[in-house]
Design an enzyme around this catalytic site. Structure first.
Site, PDB file in Angstrom:
ATOM      1  N   ASP A  84       0.864  -1.184   0.000  1.00  0.00           N
ATOM      2  CA  ASP A  84       0.000   0.000   0.000  1.00  0.00           C
ATOM      3  C   ASP A  84       0.903   1.237   0.000  1.00  0.00           C
ATOM      4  O   ASP A  84       2.126   1.120  -0.088  1.00  0.00           O
ATOM      5  CB  ASP A  84      -0.972  -0.004   1.188  1.00  0.00           C
ATOM      6  CG  ASP A  84      -0.261  -0.106   2.540  1.00  0.00           C
ATOM      7  OD1 ASP A  84       0.962   0.146   2.603  1.00  0.00           O
ATOM      8  OD2 ASP A  84      -0.926  -0.435   3.527  1.00  0.00           O
ATOM      9  N   GLU A  86       1.698   3.414   2.302  1.00  0.00           N
ATOM     10  CA  GLU A  86       2.601   3.501   3.445  1.00  0.00           C
ATOM     11  C   GLU A  86       3.775   2.548   3.255  1.00  0.00           C
ATOM     12  O   GLU A  86       4.933   2.897   3.508  1.00  0.00           O
ATOM     13  CB  GLU A  86       1.837   3.163   4.733  1.00  0.00           C
ATOM     14  CG  GLU A  86       2.415   3.771   5.986  1.00  0.00           C
ATOM     15  CD  GLU A  86       2.201   5.274   6.078  1.00  0.00           C
ATOM     16  OE1 GLU A  86       3.028   5.934   6.729  1.00  0.00           O
ATOM     17  OE2 GLU A  86       1.228   5.787   5.491  1.00  0.00           O
ATOM     18  N   TYR A 283      -3.837  -9.473   3.698  1.00  0.00           N
ATOM     19  CA  TYR A 283      -3.523  -8.138   4.222  1.00  0.00           C
ATOM     20  C   TYR A 283      -4.773  -7.439   4.718  1.00  0.00           C
ATOM     21  O   TYR A 283      -5.827  -7.448   4.053  1.00  0.00           O
ATOM     22  CB  TYR A 283      -2.834  -7.310   3.143  1.00  0.00           C
ATOM     23  CG  TYR A 283      -2.214  -6.049   3.661  1.00  0.00           C
ATOM     24  CD1 TYR A 283      -1.395  -6.066   4.789  1.00  0.00           C
ATOM     25  CD2 TYR A 283      -2.426  -4.835   3.022  1.00  0.00           C
ATOM     26  CE1 TYR A 283      -0.811  -4.901   5.264  1.00  0.00           C
ATOM     27  CE2 TYR A 283      -1.840  -3.669   3.486  1.00  0.00           C
ATOM     28  CZ  TYR A 283      -1.034  -3.712   4.608  1.00  0.00           C
ATOM     29  OH  TYR A 283      -0.467  -2.553   5.079  1.00  0.00           O
ATOM     30  N   ARG A 285      -5.406  -4.215   5.424  1.00  0.00           N
ATOM     31  CA  ARG A 285      -5.757  -2.848   5.034  1.00  0.00           C
ATOM     32  C   ARG A 285      -6.172  -2.868   3.571  1.00  0.00           C
ATOM     33  O   ARG A 285      -5.333  -2.931   2.674  1.00  0.00           O
ATOM     34  CB  ARG A 285      -4.586  -1.895   5.264  1.00  0.00           C
ATOM     35  CG  ARG A 285      -4.271  -1.693   6.738  1.00  0.00           C
ATOM     36  CD  ARG A 285      -3.317  -0.545   6.980  1.00  0.00           C
ATOM     37  NE  ARG A 285      -3.027  -0.408   8.398  1.00  0.00           N
ATOM     38  CZ  ARG A 285      -1.976  -0.934   9.018  1.00  0.00           C
ATOM     39  NH1 ARG A 285      -1.094  -1.634   8.316  1.00  0.00           N
ATOM     40  NH2 ARG A 285      -1.787  -0.776  10.303  1.00  0.00           N
ATOM     41  N   HIS A 328      -7.207  -4.882  -4.234  1.00  0.00           N
ATOM     42  CA  HIS A 328      -6.642  -6.201  -4.498  1.00  0.00           C
ATOM     43  C   HIS A 328      -7.645  -7.277  -4.068  1.00  0.00           C
ATOM     44  O   HIS A 328      -8.451  -7.735  -4.853  1.00  0.00           O
ATOM     45  CB  HIS A 328      -5.305  -6.364  -3.775  1.00  0.00           C
ATOM     46  CG  HIS A 328      -4.256  -5.407  -4.241  1.00  0.00           C
ATOM     47  ND1 HIS A 328      -3.385  -5.698  -5.267  1.00  0.00           N
ATOM     48  CD2 HIS A 328      -3.940  -4.158  -3.831  1.00  0.00           C
ATOM     49  CE1 HIS A 328      -2.582  -4.672  -5.474  1.00  0.00           C
ATOM     50  NE2 HIS A 328      -2.901  -3.719  -4.608  1.00  0.00           N
TER      51      HIS A 328
END
Length: 651
Positions: A84, A86, A283, A285, A328
């Site tokens: 992502d 970040e 993941y 997030r 995703h």
């Protein structure tokens, strides 16, 4: 010595991944971000297109030293931070600090920590996506500019030590606005008519669709029913269905874990992080509700094995979030055949929730039969209605049913009647009919879950921001999370039974609240100040538009310096104008009334150390003070509640 070095963010992730790779790979952790903007006003060169200056944070100097040593002995460096914005920024900062050459550096990404996913990532490396990096830089720099210029204004004008943040201030505004809605809400009463009928020894409930505005109307109707006959006027059966909810995104996981497991948003993300790093879930997030073809096939096999082929129904869910940065996959188990895991209790509970939600999304609809019975009243044009629901095939309900934040108006509404066999024209025996006085309610205070839902609906923030935003506004004591007991309230209940009419006044406990978010006095004052002087900063649509501009930067459609420049000019001008505002012009006090014995003015106001109440004008030499609790709002505190705080002043 390993010729390949893989750098991830966390030690737990490093340990899991190293187990999947051979002896040619060494996996180490950067322990998150290694560089950030330094404190002070030298971090951003505003005149030079907002050029940032980054420095290695003090706690990461030893980490960087060790990484540099490992880089020297490695032929290829794989930057494997999260997939992502970040994570992309972390990889970029590592490349810059470690002075990595392009030919020796590869960026790899994965959405789950499994051997297959890691192997595929190693086989398909890419370069660092500078657009994603710039989107993260834009957010970090913009938020620093807002905080750095706005916080000192709050110190000077309101109270030392205050801080303001771009997204946090909007979240606080939502909570303050809701509190004021509740404060100004005027409850309206009406009368709800329900009836219980008996058929062959079994009872069922019916309701009058309309409500009566006055007690007199309800009483007239009930008394007329004493002489009425009741019969089935119409009976309608319709097939129906329930469909499962989509697999979890970050926000829906936070909401459902709050409702079902009573987790805070921060706790949910902390536990999910552990599950991800242990290779148990994908993941955590993400804005996406999509499942990969491999995941759907895995879910299909698990459903066939556990429940049977008739329980499987393949579904693709469209992601609702526009410009979702992590489009995703939804949050799901990495292996659908594993429905229980080892780990601490909270990890097991959250995994169970994620597994059930994801597996249910690929299961059959629940098939229902909905029955609606219209009941004729012989001496009235009005009808009573009874509804029932029978599950003909449970489908996904065998595994999972989504909760909601909706608060039922009445407990009776939460129960569906199981209706007895009836026929049109059948006479019905009335057992009892009631007319209960009910009161309209204001919109409920936010919970952490419903606040996340509202922020997402408004387009404010992104998956990575919800947990830190909600934690920050509580840590800074703009918001407190509390459960509060309900208060007694009288209501009228009219009833007819056995040919008799009753008119009774009863008492119920109402208004109990669990884990709701309440604004503090300082939140009220700061919010009003920002609304008046910095309307753009906490305007909902403006803040959402900024998020879309971050998305544009991430997709390469906008230059990040241009985006910040368009915001900063007007913002800085407002800061300069606000310097001229006198502190006395900021409303931090409220006259409550006068003391019943000495006639002195009683004022509630925000003092240097928090809210207080004052007896006497500022000019009075013998004025007296008492501190108030954080949850006593200055603008709504009634005089009668002050005596508990003032009684000690009389001694």
């Amino acid at each position: 010595m390993s010729k390949n070095l893989v750098i991830v963010e966390s030690p737990a992730k490093a340990k899991t991944i190293e187990g999947y790779l051979g002896s040619d790979y060494k996996v180490v952790s950067s322990y998150g971000h290694v560089r950030d903007l330094p404190k002070g006003d030298k971090a951003i060169d505003i005149k030079n297109r907002f050029e940032p200056t980054y420095e290695v944070t003090a706690d990461k100097k030893e980490v960087i030293k060790n990484l540099k040593s490992l880089v020297k002995d490695s032929e290829m460096i794989y930057l494997a931070s999260d997939d992502d914005r970040e994570g992309e920024a972390i990889s970029w900062h590592l490349k810059e600090v470690l002075k990595l050459k392009d030919e020796q550096t590869k960026r790899i990404v994965f959405r789950e920590i499994t051997k297959n996913a890691i192997t595929k990532a190693i086989e398909n490396p890419r370069g660092i996506d500078i657009d994603l990096v710039n989107a993260q830089q834009a957010r970090r720099i913009l938020d620093r500019l807002v905080g750095f210029e706005l916080s000192p204004i709050l110190w000077k004008k309101i109270k030392t030590g205050l801080s303001a943040g771009r997204v946090q201030s909007v979240a606080v505004r939502l909570i303050v606005d809701r509190e004021r809605e509740i404060e100004h809400f005027k409850a309206k009463s009406s009368f709800r008519i329900t009836a219980i009928f008996e058929v062959s020894g079994k009872t069922f409930k019916a309701e009058l669709p309309k409500r009566f505005d006055t007690k007199a109307e309800a009483e007239e109707f009930l008394k007329s029913c004493l002489a009425a006959d009741f019969s089935v006027g119409n009976l309608e059966k319709k097939p129906g269905k329930k469909s499962p909810a989509a697999p979890f995104t970050t926000s829906t996981l936070q909401q459902e874990a709050s409702r079902k497991l009573y987790f805070s948003v921060a706790q949910t993300m902390s536990v999910a992080q552990k599950l991800y790093e242990a290779g148990k879930i994908t993941y955590m997030r993400t804005d996406s509700t999509n499942l990969s073809d491999d995941a759907m096939n895995s879910a299909k096999n698990a459903i066939h094995d556990s429940y049977g082929e008739q329980y499987h129904q393949s579904r693709k869910y469209a992601t609702k979030s526009e410009g979702a940065q992590e489009a995703h996959e939804a949050i799901r188990p990495t292996d659908f055949s594993v429905n229980q895991i080892s780990g601490d209790r909270n990890e097991q509970r959250l995994y169970d929730l994620i597994w059930k939600r994801a597996i249910a999304s690929q299961m059959s609809d629940a098939q229902l039969e909905k029955t609606t019975i219209t009941i004729d009243i012989s001496n009235s044009d009005l009808n009573l209605v009874a509804t029932g629901e029978i599950i003909k095939f449970d489908g996904f309900l065998k595994v999972y049913l989504e909760d909601t934040d909706d608060e039922p108006e009445d407990d009776d509404n939460a129960n569906k009647s199981l209706l007895p066999p009836l026929t049109v024209g059948q006479e019905l025996a009335l057992q009892e009919m009631k007319g209960k006085e009910t009161f309209s309610r204001p919109a409920p205070r936010y919970t952490e879950a419903s606040l996340v839902k509202k922020l997402e609906k408004l387009g404010i923030g992104r998956p990575s921001t919800y947990a830190p935003t909600i934690s920050t506004i509580q840590r800074r004591e703009y918001v407190i999370k509390e459960s509060r007991d309900g208060l007694p309230r009288n209501y009228v209940e009219l009833s007819i039974a056995d040919g008799q009419f009753k008119d009774e006044t009863k008492t119920e406990i109402t208004g109990a609240e669990k884990q709701k978010l309440f604004p503090t006095n300082i939140a009220m004052v700061v919010n009003d100040f920002l609304v008046e002087h910095f309307p753009n900063v906490i305007d909902f649509s403006f803040t959402a538009r900024v998020e879309k501009e971050f998305d544009d930067i991430a997709s390469g459609g906008q230059v990040w310096q241009d985006m910040i420049d368009s915001f900063y000019g007007n913002f800085h001008h407002s800061v300069e104008e606000t310097e001229q505002v006198s502190r006395q012009d900021i409303n931090t006090s409220r006259v409550i009334g006068t003391h019943p014995e000495n006639g002195k003015t009683i004022t509630a106001r925000l003092g240097r150390f928090g809210p207080l109440v004052q007896i006497g004008d500022n000019e009075d030499e013998d004025k007296q003070f008492a501190s108030l609790k954080k949850d006593n709002l200055l603008k709504t505190l009634p005089l009668k509640r002050l005596w508990n705080y003032l009684s000690f002043l009389e001694t």
